[in-house]
Scaffold this active site. Structure first.
Site, PDB file in Angstrom:
ATOM      1  N   ALA A  65       0.852  -1.201   0.000  1.00  0.00           N
ATOM      2  CA  ALA A  65       0.000   0.000   0.000  1.00  0.00           C
ATOM      3  C   ALA A  65       0.883   1.244   0.000  1.00  0.00           C
ATOM      4  O   ALA A  65       2.073   1.177   0.322  1.00  0.00           O
ATOM      5  CB  ALA A  65      -0.929   0.015   1.211  1.00  0.00           C
ATOM      6  N   PHE A  66       0.274   2.387  -0.352  1.00  0.00           N
ATOM      7  CA  PHE A  66       1.068   3.622  -0.480  1.00  0.00           C
ATOM      8  C   PHE A  66       1.739   4.023   0.832  1.00  0.00           C
ATOM      9  O   PHE A  66       2.708   4.770   0.838  1.00  0.00           O
ATOM     10  CB  PHE A  66       0.195   4.774  -1.008  1.00  0.00           C
ATOM     11  CG  PHE A  66      -0.724   5.409  -0.009  1.00  0.00           C
ATOM     12  CD1 PHE A  66      -1.994   4.905   0.216  1.00  0.00           C
ATOM     13  CD2 PHE A  66      -0.323   6.526   0.706  1.00  0.00           C
ATOM     14  CE1 PHE A  66      -2.848   5.500   1.137  1.00  0.00           C
ATOM     15  CE2 PHE A  66      -1.177   7.137   1.628  1.00  0.00           C
ATOM     16  CZ  PHE A  66      -2.438   6.617   1.847  1.00  0.00           C
ATOM     17  N   LYS A  67       1.232   3.496   1.939  1.00  0.00           N
ATOM     18  CA  LYS A  67       1.799   3.853   3.248  1.00  0.00           C
ATOM     19  C   LYS A  67       3.288   3.537   3.332  1.00  0.00           C
ATOM     20  O   LYS A  67       4.004   4.171   4.098  1.00  0.00           O
ATOM     21  CB  LYS A  67       1.095   3.090   4.358  1.00  0.00           C
ATOM     22  CG  LYS A  67      -0.395   3.167   4.342  1.00  0.00           C
ATOM     23  CD  LYS A  67      -0.875   4.502   4.804  1.00  0.00           C
ATOM     24  CE  LYS A  67      -2.384   4.570   4.703  1.00  0.00           C
ATOM     25  NZ  LYS A  67      -2.951   5.753   5.291  1.00  0.00           N
ATOM     26  N   ASP A  68       3.734   2.534   2.576  1.00  0.00           N
ATOM     27  CA  ASP A  68       5.148   2.137   2.660  1.00  0.00           C
ATOM     28  C   ASP A  68       6.085   3.267   2.240  1.00  0.00           C
ATOM     29  O   ASP A  68       7.218   3.342   2.713  1.00  0.00           O
ATOM     30  CB  ASP A  68       5.408   0.911   1.781  1.00  0.00           C
ATOM     31  CG  ASP A  68       4.758  -0.354   2.336  1.00  0.00           C
ATOM     32  OD1 ASP A  68       4.757  -0.531   3.568  1.00  0.00           O
ATOM     33  OD2 ASP A  68       4.250  -1.165   1.540  1.00  0.00           O
ATOM     34  N   MET A  85       6.257   5.271   5.450  1.00  0.00           N
ATOM     35  CA  MET A  85       6.601   4.534   6.663  1.00  0.00           C
ATOM     36  C   MET A  85       8.021   3.963   6.584  1.00  0.00           C
ATOM     37  O   MET A  85       8.737   3.939   7.585  1.00  0.00           O
ATOM     38  CB  MET A  85       5.576   3.423   6.872  1.00  0.00           C
ATOM     39  CG  MET A  85       5.316   3.122   8.293  1.00  0.00           C
ATOM     40  SD  MET A  85       4.651   4.494   9.247  1.00  0.00           S
ATOM     41  CE  MET A  85       2.909   4.288   8.998  1.00  0.00           C
TER      42      MET A  85
END
Ligand SMILES: Cc1ncc(COP(=O)(O)O)c(C=O)c1O
Ligand SMILES: N[C@@H](CCOP(=O)(O)O)C(=O)O
Length: 466
Positions: free
Chosen positions: A114-117, A120
């Site tokens: 997901a784009f969170k990586d 993060m």
């Protein structure tokens, strides 16, 4: 490009901080969110010079002015290189075309799909360097509707100076998302299934930050998009995608599947930095508070309705506070009053002047559950593209804003994270990538928790011994 030296709170009553301090602090002590005191503008020729660079080099040039002297040049370059080394695509954020002038920006090639990586993985590296330098130990608590939690666990698992607690709404995330959070074996990882919805998780998290005694005792840190460093990392892919479509010589539009408003706020910052973004479109699912707010001026919560795009099942959209701060002329007291009304009365009315300012930057649209299924099916049958339900919300809403200006819809997660919805729409179950193929065989470990601040704080204190 001028450098940002300080970050200020949207509620105007907390000390201004450096980049590193703001990153380690998370929520400001007045309850507000940190933003740069002013946004540096990237000259036209510096934007043009990003063409053809590696993602990492572009990231360095775009983010460097925001970091000030918190990290040295070589140190920051090395941090960026390590952050993106594990991505499964050499371009990191590749574009694919799905129609005349309509593109998907694939943001799901990181370790948790997901784009969170993007943010993060970077924050994980930044925290490690900062904590090793100071000898500090922190307790990260995160609230998730599914993707932030797994990305945070992936970035911080096994680190000796960090404990990570993730609050997720029990029964309201996909099974893949849940297993990504509950199967890591490292003892510093704590997955907490809360009885409530995402808004409850986020509210309890903010309550913890506002309990100074607890906050200081456990060394509380936050990695939700309340953390400015999260937003900053997400600014980069707006630049890289726009430049590959001809910016700064021609404008580009973006449609962003939106929940907590962090991702689209990063686009807002890119625009403020001088990237020629024509339209910035907020795409919501049936939890459409942002679309209603833009359409009517009334920001009114109505309770979260579970959907097939669960990561966007949010009503109290945290980062909206950051644009309100600008729309109200950076008047922290006015923002504090609105947030107070939100808490006590469940909503507020945006002033006419602020609404006009917001409408000058943002467009919005809503996508129903049926439209989400239909969009997944159409993209599959017409373009051979299998997209996740969140991306489908974006594609559907973007359809109303297509023009001669290239439109980029952010593809925020891999379809294999939401196999039930995708299978129902297309008849085909998207497989997990090989490295996760045994996810369903791994034992799960989680704790069910009530929606109760005192109980949560007691559990965190007991587990951390602080
Ligand atoms: C897959 C996916 N799409 C879209 C969103 C919405 O992004 P934001 O909360 O930054 O608005 C999220 C959650 O953040 C998500 O996990
Ligand atoms: N959709 C998010 C919700 C939290 O958002 P964040 O960007 O503020 O961390 C999720 O998947 O957890």
């Amino acid at each position: 490009m001028r450098h940002v030296s300080r970050y200020v709170s949207t509620r105007g009553d907390a000390p201004a901080l450096s980049f590193e301090q703001a990153m380690l602090t998370g929520l400001a002590r007045d309850g507000g969110l940190y933003v740069p005191e002013s946004v540096p503008v990237m000259p036209h020729e510096q934007i043009a010079a990003l063409a053809g660079l590696s993602y990492e080099e572009a990231a360095y040039r775009i983010m460097r002015p925001f970091v000030g002297d918190s990290f040295g040049d070589d140190e920051f370059r090395a941090i960026i290189d390590r952050a993106y080394a594990g991505f499964g695509h050499s371009a990191r954020a590749p574009l694919t075309q799905i129609g005349p002038n309509h593109f998907l920006l694939e943001l799901f090639h990181g370790p948790t799909l997901a784009f969170k990586d993007f943010a993060m993985q970077l924050i994980g590296q930044l925290f490690q360097v900062a904590l090793e330098r100071s000898g500090q130990r922190v307790t990260i608590v995160g609230a998730t509707s599914g993707d932030t939690g797994s990305a945070a666990i992936e970035a911080f698992r096994g680190l000796s100076n960090v404990d990570v607690f993730i609050l997720f709404p029990r029964g309201r995330v996909s099974e893949v998302q849940r297993r990504q959070m509950t199967t890591p074996v490292e003892s510093n990882v704590h997955a907490l299934a809360l009885e409530g919805d995402f808004d409850d998780c986020q509210a309890r998290l903010k309550d913890m930050f506002n309990d100074f005694e607890f906050r200081d005792a456990v060394g509380l840190a936050g990695v939700n998009s309340i953390n400015w460093a999260r937003v900053l990392a997400q600014v980069v892919y707006y630049f890289t995608s726009a430049v590959s479509l001809g910016a700064p010589h021609r404008p580009v539009s973006f449609t962003v599947p939106t929940g907590n408003f962090g991702d689209i706020f990063a686009g807002y910052i890119a625009r403020a930095m001088g990237l020629p973004i024509e339209k910035l479109v907020i795409a919501t699912n049936q939890n459409d508070i942002l679309h209603r707010a833009l359409s009517t001026g009334a920001y009114t919560t109505t309770g979260v309705a579970p959907s097939i795009s669960p990561s966007m099942d949010i009503q109290v959209s945290s980062n909206f506070e950051r644009v309100l701060f600008d729309a109200y002329g950076r008047d922290g007291r006015a923002v504090a009053q609105l947030m107070d009304e939100l808490k006590t009365e469940g909503g507020f009315t945006i002033s006419q002047g602020a609404l006009e300012t917001l409408r000058a930057t943002f467009e919005s649209g809503r996508c129903s559950e049926d439209e989400t299924y239909a969009t997944i099916r159409t993209e599959h049958d017409r373009n051979g593209e299998t997209i996740c339900p969140h991306t489908a919300v974006g594609v559907n809403v973007a359809g109303g804003f297509l023009s001669e200006v290239p439109m980029v819809t952010l593809s925020t997660a891999h379809p294999a994270k939401f196999p039930d919805a995708v299978e129902k729409a297309t008849g085909q179950r998207p497989p997990l990538p090989d490295r996760m193929a045994d996810l369903f065989d791994r034992p799960e470990r989680m704790t069910e928790v009530p929606n109760d601040l005192a109980a949560l704080e007691a559990l965190i204190r007991e587990r951390t011994g602080r």
